[in-house]
Design a protein around this motif. Sequence first.
Motif, PDB file in Angstrom:
ATOM      1  N   GLU A  89       0.827  -1.203   0.000  1.00 46.13           N
ATOM      2  CA  GLU A  89       0.000   0.000   0.000  1.00 46.13           C
ATOM      3  C   GLU A  89       0.868   1.261   0.000  1.00 46.13           C
ATOM      4  OE1 GLU A  89      -2.442  -0.463   3.421  1.00 46.13           O
ATOM      5  OE2 GLU A  89      -3.765  -1.935   2.459  1.00 46.13           O
ATOM      6  N   GLU A  96       2.345   1.600  -3.442  1.00 47.07           N
ATOM      7  CA  GLU A  96       1.276   2.052  -4.326  1.00 47.07           C
ATOM      8  C   GLU A  96       1.006   3.547  -4.141  1.00 47.07           C
ATOM      9  OE1 GLU A  96      -3.076   0.622  -4.390  1.00 47.07           O
ATOM     10  OE2 GLU A  96      -1.825  -1.111  -4.936  1.00 47.07           O
ATOM     11  N   TYR A  97       0.984   3.995  -2.885  1.00 47.06           N
ATOM     12  CA  TYR A  97       0.755   5.406  -2.589  1.00 47.06           C
ATOM     13  C   TYR A  97       1.876   6.274  -3.160  1.00 47.06           C
ATOM     14  CZ  TYR A  97       0.433   9.736   0.026  1.00 47.06           C
ATOM     15  OH  TYR A  97       0.368  11.059   0.360  1.00 47.06           O
ATOM     16  N   VAL A 142       3.930   5.573  -5.659  1.00 44.63           N
ATOM     17  CA  VAL A 142       3.866   5.542  -7.120  1.00 44.63           C
ATOM     18  C   VAL A 142       2.735   6.424  -7.623  1.00 44.63           C
ATOM     19  CG1 VAL A 142       3.361   4.048  -9.090  1.00 44.63           C
ATOM     20  CG2 VAL A 142       4.981   3.292  -7.346  1.00 44.63           C
ATOM     21  N   ASN A 143       1.582   6.349  -6.995  1.00 47.51           N
ATOM     22  CA  ASN A 143       0.441   7.160  -7.428  1.00 47.51           C
ATOM     23  C   ASN A 143       0.694   8.649  -7.250  1.00 47.51           C
ATOM     24  OD1 ASN A 143      -1.060   4.968  -8.258  1.00 47.51           O
ATOM     25  ND2 ASN A 143      -2.166   4.773  -6.312  1.00 47.51           N
ATOM     26  N   THR A 144       1.242   9.052  -6.096  1.00 47.26           N
ATOM     27  CA  THR A 144       1.498  10.479  -5.890  1.00 47.26           C
ATOM     28  C   THR A 144       2.606  10.989  -6.809  1.00 47.26           C
ATOM     29  OG1 THR A 144       2.970   9.940  -4.053  1.00 47.26           O
ATOM     30  CG2 THR A 144       0.677  10.524  -3.514  1.00 47.26           C
ATOM     31  N   THR A 160       3.421   9.765  -9.786  1.00 48.64           N
ATOM     32  CA  THR A 160       2.865   9.820 -11.138  1.00 48.64           C
ATOM     33  C   THR A 160       1.949  11.025 -11.294  1.00 48.64           C
ATOM     34  OG1 THR A 160       2.941   7.420 -11.226  1.00 48.64           O
ATOM     35  CG2 THR A 160       1.571   8.528 -12.854  1.00 48.64           C
ATOM     36  N   ARG A 161       1.121  11.277 -10.318  1.00 47.99           N
ATOM     37  CA  ARG A 161       0.223  12.425 -10.364  1.00 47.99           C
ATOM     38  C   ARG A 161       1.015  13.731 -10.425  1.00 47.99           C
ATOM     39  NH1 ARG A 161      -2.529  11.873  -5.650  1.00 47.99           N
ATOM     40  NH2 ARG A 161      -3.333   9.919  -6.452  1.00 47.99           N
TER      41      ARG A 161
END
Length: 178
Positions: free
Chosen positions: A4, A7-8, A10-12, A14-15
């Motif tokens: 998690e 994932e967090y 990578v998502n932040t 990428t954003r």
Amino acid sequence: MIVERIEYVVNTTTRFVVDFWVRHWPLLLLILCAVLDFLGADDIISRLVFAASFVGTVACLKAFHLERCFWIYGLAFMGLPFVAFDPVNIHEIQKYLHLEALDYNIIWRITEAVQWTGVIIALSVGLYFLRFRHRVSPLVLIKIPLTTFVMYLFLQPFFMLTWFILIMQVYGILGIPE
């Protein structure tokens, strides 16, 4: 738990990268052109003219809020087929202005940028007085030619490469199937 967090992150990340690209894509592409052109410059004067044109381009685009205006880029790009100098004329300009110490390519770029800016000034004044006098501030008569001048001076090698690839594609020389 660890998955998690990864994932967090990578998502932040990428954003952030996508948001940064969407907001600043013109300037990032200009920086890429700057790096490529700076590596190709031979002498110190060429690098100084190049650096001044890069700083002028970024300053004009940011100060006049034109960095996302496609028409400015198109206007600077369209200058290449309309201005052309014979090498003999460039050498005469060099002799007349006593600029023999400067590189031939720098004189060529500056001369073409000045000529295309003259055309842009004439077009801007004509359009302003014929159509846009009541809608647009008269400062546009300074903003557009100044931005076009420094942008054409900075991006002229990139524009030459792009026009060359387009012409080769039209004549089928590249061999790319349709």
